[in-house]
Each structure stands twice: as C-alpha cells, then as structure tokens.
Motif scaffolding. Sequence first.
Motif, PDB file in Angstrom:
ATOM      1  N   UNK A   1       0.988  -1.148   0.125  1.00 18.81           N
ATOM      2  CA  UNK A   1      -0.003   0.062  -0.076  1.00 18.81           C
ATOM      3  C   UNK A   1       0.927   1.221   0.013  1.00 18.81           C
ATOM      4  N   UNK A   2       1.921   1.421   0.803  1.00 15.03           N
ATOM      5  CA  UNK A   2       2.680   2.317   0.785  1.00 15.03           C
ATOM      6  C   UNK A   2       3.448   2.824  -0.432  1.00 15.03           C
ATOM      7  N   UNK A   3       3.727   1.835  -1.295  1.00 12.42           N
ATOM      8  CA  UNK A   3       4.537   2.198  -2.282  1.00 12.42           C
ATOM      9  C   UNK A   3       3.811   2.516  -3.610  1.00 12.42           C
ATOM     10  N   UNK A   4       2.341   2.464  -3.421  1.00 13.76           N
ATOM     11  CA  UNK A   4       1.529   2.712  -4.678  1.00 13.76           C
ATOM     12  C   UNK A   4       1.571   4.258  -4.745  1.00 13.76           C
TER      13      UNK A   4
ATOM     14  N   UNK B   1       7.473   6.938 -15.284  1.00 16.61           N
ATOM     15  CA  UNK B   1       6.963   7.034 -16.534  1.00 16.61           C
ATOM     16  C   UNK B   1       6.015   6.172 -16.866  1.00 16.61           C
ATOM     17  N   UNK B   2       6.406   4.655 -16.509  1.00 17.47           N
ATOM     18  CA  UNK B   2       5.604   3.714 -17.073  1.00 17.47           C
ATOM     19  C   UNK B   2       4.356   3.562 -16.344  1.00 17.47           C
ATOM     20  N   UNK B   3       4.121   4.103 -15.297  1.00 17.42           N
ATOM     21  CA  UNK B   3       2.897   4.073 -14.502  1.00 17.42           C
ATOM     22  C   UNK B   3       2.754   3.375 -13.348  1.00 17.42           C
ATOM     23  N   UNK B   4       3.905   2.446 -13.048  1.00 14.66           N
ATOM     24  CA  UNK B   4       3.469   1.759 -11.752  1.00 14.66           C
ATOM     25  C   UNK B   4       4.832   1.420 -11.224  1.00 14.66           C
ATOM     26  N   UNK B   5       4.918   0.962  -9.889  1.00 12.65           N
ATOM     27  CA  UNK B   5       6.257   0.321  -9.543  1.00 12.65           C
ATOM     28  C   UNK B   5       6.596  -0.689  -9.898  1.00 12.65           C
TER      29      UNK B   5
ATOM     30  N   UNK C   1      19.267  -0.172 -16.353  1.00  8.84           N
ATOM     31  CA  UNK C   1      18.102   0.497 -15.846  1.00  8.84           C
ATOM     32  C   UNK C   1      16.902  -0.365 -15.924  1.00  8.84           C
ATOM     33  N   UNK C   2      16.481  -0.891 -15.125  1.00  2.91           N
ATOM     34  CA  UNK C   2      15.168  -1.599 -14.760  1.00  2.91           C
ATOM     35  C   UNK C   2      14.341  -0.949 -13.909  1.00  2.91           C
ATOM     36  N   UNK C   3      13.718   0.246 -14.335  1.00  5.45           N
ATOM     37  CA  UNK C   3      13.140   1.140 -13.474  1.00  5.45           C
ATOM     38  C   UNK C   3      11.830   1.882 -14.091  1.00  5.45           C
ATOM     39  N   UNK C   4      11.276   1.169 -14.802  1.00  5.14           N
ATOM     40  CA  UNK C   4       9.914   1.885 -15.436  1.00  5.14           C
ATOM     41  C   UNK C   4       9.996   3.220 -15.973  1.00  5.14           C
TER      42      UNK C   4
END
Length: 251
Positions: A200-203, A210-214, A241-244
């Motif tokens: 919940x906290x990370x949402x 930029x990809x829109x999600x964690x 970089x695997x970072x959305x």
Amino acid sequence: MADQALIVGGTTGMGRATAELLLKGGIEVIIMGRPGKKLEAAREELSAHGKAHAVGVDLSSLPDVQQFTSSLKTEFPDLKYLLNAAGYFSPKPFLEHTEEDYDRYHAFNKAFFFITQEVARVMIGNGGGSIVNIGSMWAKQAIKATPSSAYSMAKAGLHSLTQHLAMELADHNIRVNAVSPAVVVTPIYAAFIEEDKIEEALQGFNSFHPIGRVGRAQDVANVIYFLLTDKSSWVTGSIWDVDGGVMAGRN
C-alpha cells in the motif's frame, strides 16, 4: 553434473524470484541468507522447482564470509552463475547518519567483493561464467524524499565494481553485469515500513515512474535471468536501468 548458481540474498524479493527462474531452467541453485527458519522455508518452497540448497551466512561478519568461501570450491564445484542480491534500505538524512548506519550498508559490498572473488576462481576452473549485481537507481540519481547517502555510495561502488570486473575477468570468459532498479515492491522496505503495509505504501510512487507503476520482483528477475544466461552472451560491463523509465525522465 548440473551447472550451479549462487544467489547471495536469495530468500526474498528479486533474489528469490531469480532463483525460481534458474531452477525452472534446469540450473541447481544455492540461496544464501541469514541462518534461520526463513532461509530453510525458502529452500523448501524453491525445491518444488528444482534442486535447491540453502547456506546460512551473516554477511556483516567477515569471519562468517571467510568460512563460507574457504569451503566454496569443495561444496559447490560447478558454479557458473552468481547473483549478488542481498541488501538493506532505510532512508535517513545525511546529518543524522551514524557510523553504524554507514557500516551496515558497506558491509554488504565487502562480503560481495570476497564472495565474488572466490566464485570467480571456481568459474575459471569451469571455463567461465556469469555474474550479476543488483545496484540501484539511487546510485545514479538523488531523490530528496528518500535521502540515502550511505546506501547510494555503496550501490555506486557496486556499479563501479561491475565494470572493473567485466574488464578483468573477460579473458577468463566471465561476464559481469548489473541491474539498477527504481522502486520495486520487495521486503527490503520492511526496515522502515511494516511488512504488511509495504504494498500500500509504495503505491504512492506509481506516478514517479513514467511507465505508470512501481516494479515487481519478477520484472527485475526477468532481466537478471537474461543477463546471467547465454541469451546475453555479448553483454558485459553494463548497468541496466530496470526502472519503469525513471532515468529517462520523471513525471
């Protein structure tokens, strides 16, 4: 004999997810973690996918690390893969950092250094291998909301080690790469967030990417698996970089 993979920090998160992929790929896996029930439970669950071992080592204790490395070649002679995945993360302002905080982060790198050294020796005897380190976006970009000076120093050091080892070990047919994740839902945040509230906290960080999600552990594990295996046989010395999309730009 099946090829073997050592996952340093394989009980949870990205290490655990990668262990499962390797087992499904027919590779024998050794997960390393703190001694205890959690480690053995992880081994039992992973055994459903293939041959899994568990080794209890306190990475903050150099004697423990040395005891492990001294028997590495005898216990696990078929090592071809290594993932350095263990970590700790608890943001704290620079002016509040203590020596204990600093040492906690950098103890991991000391353990990684000497475990990797011995694993590389075993790999050389086996004709080569592949190593992946889990670095961090925080090593490349400071985020004011999550002050992480000591953590970032340690991860930047791991990025640098990756490139130096890629150069030094290339003649031995050993590839060395790293991944640099942004915010990924894993138990590493339990140092300052109750574990059942991490999701919940990370949402709140979804829009940061930029990809829109964690990220999820599996997102990173898929890339680690690619870098470990021969599918990436012409890749070494890279920091992926695997970072959305965070390093490309932030919303």
